[in-house]
Design an enzyme around this catalytic site. Structure first.
Site, short mmCIF file in Angstrom:
data_model
loop_
_atom_site.label_atom_id
_atom_site.label_comp_id
_atom_site.label_asym_id
_atom_site.label_seq_id
_atom_site.Cartn_x
_atom_site.Cartn_y
_atom_site.Cartn_z
N SER A 84 0.85 -1.19 0.00
CA SER A 84 0.00 0.00 0.00
C SER A 84 0.88 1.23 0.00
O SER A 84 2.02 1.19 0.48
CB SER A 84 -0.90 0.03 1.25
OG SER A 84 -1.55 1.28 1.39
N TYR A 105 -1.63 -0.31 10.32
CA TYR A 105 -1.76 -0.70 8.92
C TYR A 105 -0.53 -0.26 8.12
O TYR A 105 0.03 -1.03 7.34
CB TYR A 105 -3.03 -0.07 8.34
CG TYR A 105 -3.31 -0.41 6.89
CD1 TYR A 105 -4.02 -1.57 6.57
CD2 TYR A 105 -2.88 0.41 5.85
CE1 TYR A 105 -4.29 -1.90 5.25
CE2 TYR A 105 -3.15 0.09 4.53
CZ TYR A 105 -3.86 -1.06 4.23
OH TYR A 105 -4.12 -1.37 2.92
#
Length: 290
Positions: free
Chosen positions: A147, A160
């Site tokens: 990501s 995350y």
């Protein structure tokens, strides 16, 4: 017309929705046989139904699995080999939003859950898929979902973002190890992509977020599926250990999607996001000030 993946087989984790589903359908269209693995069996069944409606049902199979469990990863690979007789590619895509909120309000359990799915899941996928590929002697290609959150601040929660950074680095290190076996390992780093994990069934609510990226088009799961297909293809046969960013120029202009302090909605609540697993997450008011 022959597809570029005719006769090949791929395992896709988190293939029941979003990027995983789009990638499964893309590979089926290009001739591959696909095992869709997902924690949410209903979502996997929906992907299967879509393939059947397109007349491609014979090329797809599903199984339920928890990527954070070693036995489940072994079972996914075994299912692909049993159904298709080979494993050429793997897309280690399963993910959740994980822990969010102020760091002081994040519990150890929420932190560990985030890393279990996002990092341990990739580690176990790399381990079991590579063993099958090495045994075949044909090599292969493995792609993991990272990501833009793992490449800097301002794009995701602390847990995350840290987990996705681990995926980026793991990709580099394992690519070096696996090169001797003809197995390429890369990652794709999506930016704002309209998936259920992002919009929670209300895409209109998050549509204004597109203003944070230079490219005017809204990111779609199909955009990432195209990158994965490229990385598994012979066109990418000299690419390994890389993380390909697909973010509409988000990183190019500098990421600051959420703001700071009280302006940051990621810090107004604490809890854990379990994504599309079918298991409810948790949300609570933080105890610490932003």
């Amino acid at each position: 017309m022959a597809g570029r993946f005719d006769g090949k087989a791929i395992l896709i984790t988190g293939g029941g929705s979003g990027i995983g589903r789009a990638t499964a359908l893309r590979f089926i269209e290009e001739g591959a046989r696909v095992l869709v693995a997902d924690y949410n069996a209903d979502n996997a069944a929906e992907t299967l139904a879509l393939a059947e409606r397109a007349g491609k049902g014979g090329r797809i199979a599903t199984c339920r699995g928890d990527v954070s469990a070693a036995a489940d990863n072994a079972a996914m690979v075994a299912a692909a080999l049993e159904r298709f007789g080979r494993l050429d590619f793997a897309f280690l895509n399963a993910g959740v939003g994980g822990a969010f909120g102020p760091l002081a309000d994040t519990t150890i359990e929420e932190w560990d859950y985030t890393f279990a799915v996002l990092v341990r899941g990739v580690y176990l996928g790399l381990k079991h898929c590579s063993l099958a590929m090495r045994k075949s002697g044909r090599g292969g290609a493995i792609v993991a979902t990272a990501s833009v959150a793992g490449l800097g601040g301002g794009a995701g929660s602390h847990a995350y973002s840290a987990a996705k950074a681990a995926v980026v680095n793991l990709t580099k290190n394992v690519a070096v190890e696996f090169a001797d076996y003809g197995i390429r390992v890369n990652a794709v780093a999506p930016g704002l992509i309209m998936t259920p994990l992002l919009h929670r069934g209300r895409p209109e609510k998050v549509a204004p977020m597109v203003q944070h990226q230079p490219w005017p088009e809204t990111g779609a799961p199909e955009h990432i599926a195209g990158v994965v297909a490229f990385l598994c293809s012979d066109d990418a046969r000299f690419i390994t250990g890389e993380t390909i960013v697909a973010d509409g120029g988000l990183i190019a202009q500098g990421i600051n999607m959420w703001g700071r302090g009280e302006a940051n909605p990621m810090l107004r609540r604490a809890g854990v996001d379990r994504g599309s697993t079918g298991v409810a997450g948790a949300v609570r008011n933080p105890k610490t000030p932003t």
